[in-house]
Design an enzyme around this catalytic site. Structure first.
Site, PDB file in Angstrom:
ATOM      1  N   GLN A  96       0.834  -1.207   0.000  1.00 42.93           N
ATOM      2  CA  GLN A  96       0.000   0.000   0.000  1.00 42.93           C
ATOM      3  C   GLN A  96       0.863   1.249   0.000  1.00 42.93           C
ATOM      4  O   GLN A  96       0.598   2.208  -0.718  1.00 42.93           O
ATOM      5  CB  GLN A  96      -0.943   0.057   1.211  1.00 42.93           C
ATOM      6  CG  GLN A  96      -2.039  -0.982   1.178  1.00 42.93           C
ATOM      7  CD  GLN A  96      -2.814  -0.970  -0.116  1.00 42.93           C
ATOM      8  OE1 GLN A  96      -3.363   0.047  -0.498  1.00 42.93           O
ATOM      9  NE2 GLN A  96      -2.847  -2.104  -0.792  1.00 42.93           N
ATOM     10  N   HIS A 145       2.003   2.923  -3.189  1.00 44.10           N
ATOM     11  CA  HIS A 145       1.029   3.580  -4.078  1.00 44.10           C
ATOM     12  C   HIS A 145       1.226   5.088  -4.117  1.00 44.10           C
ATOM     13  O   HIS A 145       1.101   5.715  -5.170  1.00 44.10           O
ATOM     14  CB  HIS A 145      -0.399   3.330  -3.573  1.00 44.10           C
ATOM     15  CG  HIS A 145      -1.054   2.144  -4.210  1.00 44.10           C
ATOM     16  ND1 HIS A 145      -1.352   2.098  -5.537  1.00 44.10           N
ATOM     17  CD2 HIS A 145      -1.471   0.965  -3.696  1.00 44.10           C
ATOM     18  CE1 HIS A 145      -1.924   0.940  -5.821  1.00 44.10           C
ATOM     19  NE2 HIS A 145      -2.012   0.222  -4.720  1.00 44.10           N
ATOM     20  N   GLU A 178      -9.914   0.240   4.386  1.00 35.74           N
ATOM     21  CA  GLU A 178     -10.221  -0.147   3.007  1.00 35.74           C
ATOM     22  C   GLU A 178      -9.862  -1.632   2.793  1.00 35.74           C
ATOM     23  O   GLU A 178     -10.684  -2.411   2.345  1.00 35.74           O
ATOM     24  CB  GLU A 178      -9.399   0.740   2.059  1.00 35.74           C
ATOM     25  CG  GLU A 178      -9.654   0.457   0.589  1.00 35.74           C
ATOM     26  CD  GLU A 178      -8.666   1.195  -0.304  1.00 35.74           C
ATOM     27  OE1 GLU A 178      -7.638   1.699   0.194  1.00 35.74           O
ATOM     28  OE2 GLU A 178      -8.914   1.251  -1.535  1.00 35.74           O
ATOM     29  N   HIS A 179      -8.609  -1.983   3.127  1.00 36.11           N
ATOM     30  CA  HIS A 179      -8.143  -3.366   3.016  1.00 36.11           C
ATOM     31  C   HIS A 179      -7.775  -3.873   4.406  1.00 36.11           C
ATOM     32  O   HIS A 179      -7.007  -3.218   5.112  1.00 36.11           O
ATOM     33  CB  HIS A 179      -6.878  -3.469   2.165  1.00 36.11           C
ATOM     34  CG  HIS A 179      -7.001  -2.888   0.799  1.00 36.11           C
ATOM     35  ND1 HIS A 179      -6.496  -1.640   0.473  1.00 36.11           N
ATOM     36  CD2 HIS A 179      -7.568  -3.371  -0.335  1.00 36.11           C
ATOM     37  CE1 HIS A 179      -6.741  -1.401  -0.810  1.00 36.11           C
ATOM     38  NE2 HIS A 179      -7.396  -2.423  -1.317  1.00 36.11           N
ATOM     39  N   ASP A 219      -6.014  -6.991  -5.681  1.00 33.23           N
ATOM     40  CA  ASP A 219      -5.863  -5.879  -6.627  1.00 33.23           C
ATOM     41  C   ASP A 219      -5.999  -6.335  -8.069  1.00 33.23           C
ATOM     42  O   ASP A 219      -6.309  -5.532  -8.949  1.00 33.23           O
ATOM     43  CB  ASP A 219      -4.483  -5.227  -6.453  1.00 33.23           C
ATOM     44  CG  ASP A 219      -4.428  -4.363  -5.212  1.00 33.23           C
ATOM     45  OD1 ASP A 219      -5.490  -3.872  -4.798  1.00 33.23           O
ATOM     46  OD2 ASP A 219      -3.324  -4.189  -4.655  1.00 33.23           O
ATOM     47  N   HIS A 251     -54.424  13.792  -2.361  1.00 32.35           N
ATOM     48  CA  HIS A 251     -53.949  12.431  -2.090  1.00 32.35           C
ATOM     49  C   HIS A 251     -55.113  11.574  -1.591  1.00 32.35           C
ATOM     50  O   HIS A 251     -55.332  10.453  -2.052  1.00 32.35           O
ATOM     51  CB  HIS A 251     -52.847  12.438  -1.023  1.00 32.35           C
ATOM     52  CG  HIS A 251     -51.511  12.871  -1.524  1.00 32.35           C
ATOM     53  ND1 HIS A 251     -51.260  14.143  -1.991  1.00 32.35           N
ATOM     54  CD2 HIS A 251     -50.327  12.214  -1.618  1.00 32.35           C
ATOM     55  CE1 HIS A 251     -49.987  14.235  -2.354  1.00 32.35           C
ATOM     56  NE2 HIS A 251     -49.398  13.078  -2.137  1.00 32.35           N
TER      57      HIS A 251
END
Lengths: 434, 434
Positions: A259, A262, A327-328, A361, A420
């Site tokens: 990670q 990235h 996230e992961h 991934d 209505h």
């Protein structure tokens, strides 16, 4: 060095809160610029897109060259070496198989009152996928965005991918072709989002826009939200590994770095029940950092946002993990399935020593577009559901209307919505006449 | 008088496009004001919320009186007449029964490579429902927002409902209690959204915010989107009726008026295969308008945004309907089920003469929070799905990693993400050693 926290420390709670609240992304306020770009594309169409592409991407286009031709895509696909092609095809097949299971079911039933109720799902007609240019131009992301759309049954699927200086990635074009994308436009930035949302002479508007992008793209997506659907506003990537010491510290170190490499804003955290193991992993990270290709990026991420947290037991690890809502989440523990069962908030869980996050991934099958920045508390990764929408269905019989209509009339009156109530009353009166 | 279009006219395409693009809502640009309010609530918490409530709602609160007490809610519930209580209970039961069918299923399977894949759904932990004050304070909307959240399993469910001048609606409080809401705060506007998103001393933050509101609420929801989940940015209500002449024109007229009476910006459209029928419906609308309680509102809506469109056949009606992508679609035709099957884009379909749209507002069962302003092209009405999120799951065995890991390694290299590849390679090397 990353922070090293222990839940037993007196300052833990405040240190952990600081970690949770750390502002990792320096998002410049580009909203005013983006508003101007969107207005410009809306009023001048292709001319604006072409000018902005020339300005930002140093690429001169014409309405005719906005999109790659089929022959250009053919040539790019031919240029991809066989190993990469095979790998992309394997990935596409596995992602397709996983996502095919997500297609939601229609329902219809008749209840005791005689009302027939249900719903029906259908695909959006057209979707636009944003694919970033430059460093972050990932063919795997093309598969992850386009295949769920194709599985959903989206009729028209287009990509916008900036090609600064005209340089494109053949693997991106091959991935587009493998996923069933119709058209790939050589445009990017807020101007691409505006063109997808509002349409230009050359770019037909779409109904849904997905895919990651820089601050301009994110601001543009936020602005066009409502005119079209969007997926999410993605932040920098994150991984949380929970380790009990049973997995090679070097494996965990590489997983954390996968990670960190990235982006300098990415975040990698290890939670472990074993302080010595935590130190061993941190040492392994340092060793790997010496020789990693993207060490400058990974080092900055690990130094600024990395963390090792020592906990008393896995119960505590799960509770902290839920507060992070990663996230992961990688579970490098012996009883990994049991621990997975205790987790409430995570985008994706990678269970056990043999499931490095990188599998997810590319070739695992689940989507790699996942909620970041704690948004797994309330949102999900990309899926077929992002490209379908539901129409609810109701059919009353006279008997059903007799049974439940009077209650509707009462509630309509209580809300001072006379018509209505009358719409029910007129029908009930007819039944009473009969 | 509303516009009267015929597809056979030479100007139809441009007239219809004008109708599609008519700007119905005059949304003031309150974004700067809202940004200030949010910043104020973030920095000063309760003090800011209390000051803003005093300023906008003419109501003086303390941290202790921000929320209704249980005794206050009890007293309000006691004050609701039995007919209204019974009607609300019927509505709640039917809405619950419908939404219970929406709870999504978990999945887990092992594929040919030996990878165990799947996903798991779980509720958001806390949700906040915004209930407008004043005229549009609808108990039915409390049921429609809160019951799906309760069915999803949301642990903490709160409401913010402004009570200008301290006036509250007992039916709203009863609806909250019937739906399982924990707390009702007497606050509204952008300050309520900010309090829900960021929390104050007295208001714990939530993960998801749903519910309609004015321009300030809408702008605030757009701003906090990402920090928390939101449902949608709702616009004025709409109905499209497709009629073949088989249903009493007066019924269709009241159905059209049941949207028009909501709001001067609401829109009611009739598409019919029979021009004379279209005129008959328009005449019936005029007759009903003479005596309708909310005739000022309904008349303005019908005059400014109403339309009667004459088409050649129902195929053409369905095609135009899909371009409109209406929030509510009523099929007042003989072969209503068949026509429903042809529709691609609509929030909710009401099938046949005995299903006035108002049934769906209260007691039908499906949700009445639906996509407006053509967003049914890409989004769905509120549902249990808005209060759950999915975690994807993957577990590799050594054999599975051997089978698919090399492809991940190839793709990682092609994306210049070395650590991604190494995280697979380190494990594969271990297997080769063994």
């Amino acid at each position: 060095m990353p922070v090293f926290l222990e839940t037993s420390a007196a300052t833990f709670e405040s240190d952990f809160t600081d970690l949770l609240n750390a502002k990792r992304e320096d998002s410049p306020d580009v909203d005013a610029v983006v508003a101007g770009i969107i207005a410009d594309v809306r009023s001048r169409g292709d001319a604006a897109v072409i000018e902005l592409t020339s300005k930002f991407d140093k690429l001169d286009l014409t309405p005719e060259t906005l999109a790659f031709t089929s022959a250009e895509i053919d040539a790019a696909c031919e240029a991809v070496p066989v190993a990469e092609r095979d790998a992309l095809e394997l990935a596409a097949a596995r992602i397709r198989a996983y996502h095919e299971r997500q297609v939601p079911q229609d329902q219809s039933w008749t209840d005791a009152a005689g009302a027939t109720l249900g719903w029906r799902w259908g695909p959006v007609s057209a979707a636009g996928l944003y694919v970033p240019g430059g460093l972050a131009s990932y063919p795997s992301s093309v598969l992850m965005n386009a295949i769920p759309a194709a599985v959903a049954g989206v009729e028209r699927l287009v990509i916008t991918a900036p090609t600064p200086g005209g340089v494109s990635n053949p693997l991106v074009l091959l991935a587009a072709r493998l996923s069933g994308v119709d058209t790939v436009y050589r445009i990017g930035g807020a101007q691409a989002i505006a063109a997808l949302a509002y349409g230009t002479q050359a770019v037909a508007p779409v109904d849904k826009i997905t895919g990651p992008g820089n601050a301009f793209v994110a601001a543009a997506k936020r602005r066009v939200f409502g005119k079209v659907g969007i997926d999410m506003i993605a932040g920098p990537s994150e991984i949380l590994v929970i380790g009990d010491g049973s997995v090679d510290p070097d494996w965990v170190a590489i997983d954390l770095l996968s990670q960190a490499e990235h982006d300098e804003s990415a975040q990698s955290i290890l939670i472990t029940t074993d302080a010595a193991y935590g130190r061993a992993v941190a040492e392994a990270v340092e060793a790997r950092l010496q020789v990693l290709e993207r060490r400058a990026i990974a080092q900055a991420s690990w130094r600024d946002f990395g963390a090792v947290i020592v906990v008393d037991d896995l119960e505590q690890a799960a509770a902290l993990s839920d507060r992070i809502a990663p996230e992961h989440l990688e579970l490098c523990v012996e009883e990994a399935d049991a621990l997975a069962g205790r987790i409430k908030h995570a985008g994706a869980i990678f269970i056990g020593a043999w499931t490095p996050e990188a599998i997810g991934d590319y070739v695992g099958g689940p989507n790699h577009v996942l909620p970041t920045a704690r948004s797994a508390r309330f949102s999900s990764g990309l899926s077929v559901m992002d490209f379908v929408k539901r129409t609810t269905l109701a059919r009353m019989t006279p008997e059903a209307l007799k049974a439940i209509g009077p209650a509707a009339e009462v509630l309509a009156k209580s809300e001072s919505l006379e018509a209505h109530g009358l719409s029910v009353r007129a029908r009930l009166d007819r039944l009473n006449e009969e």
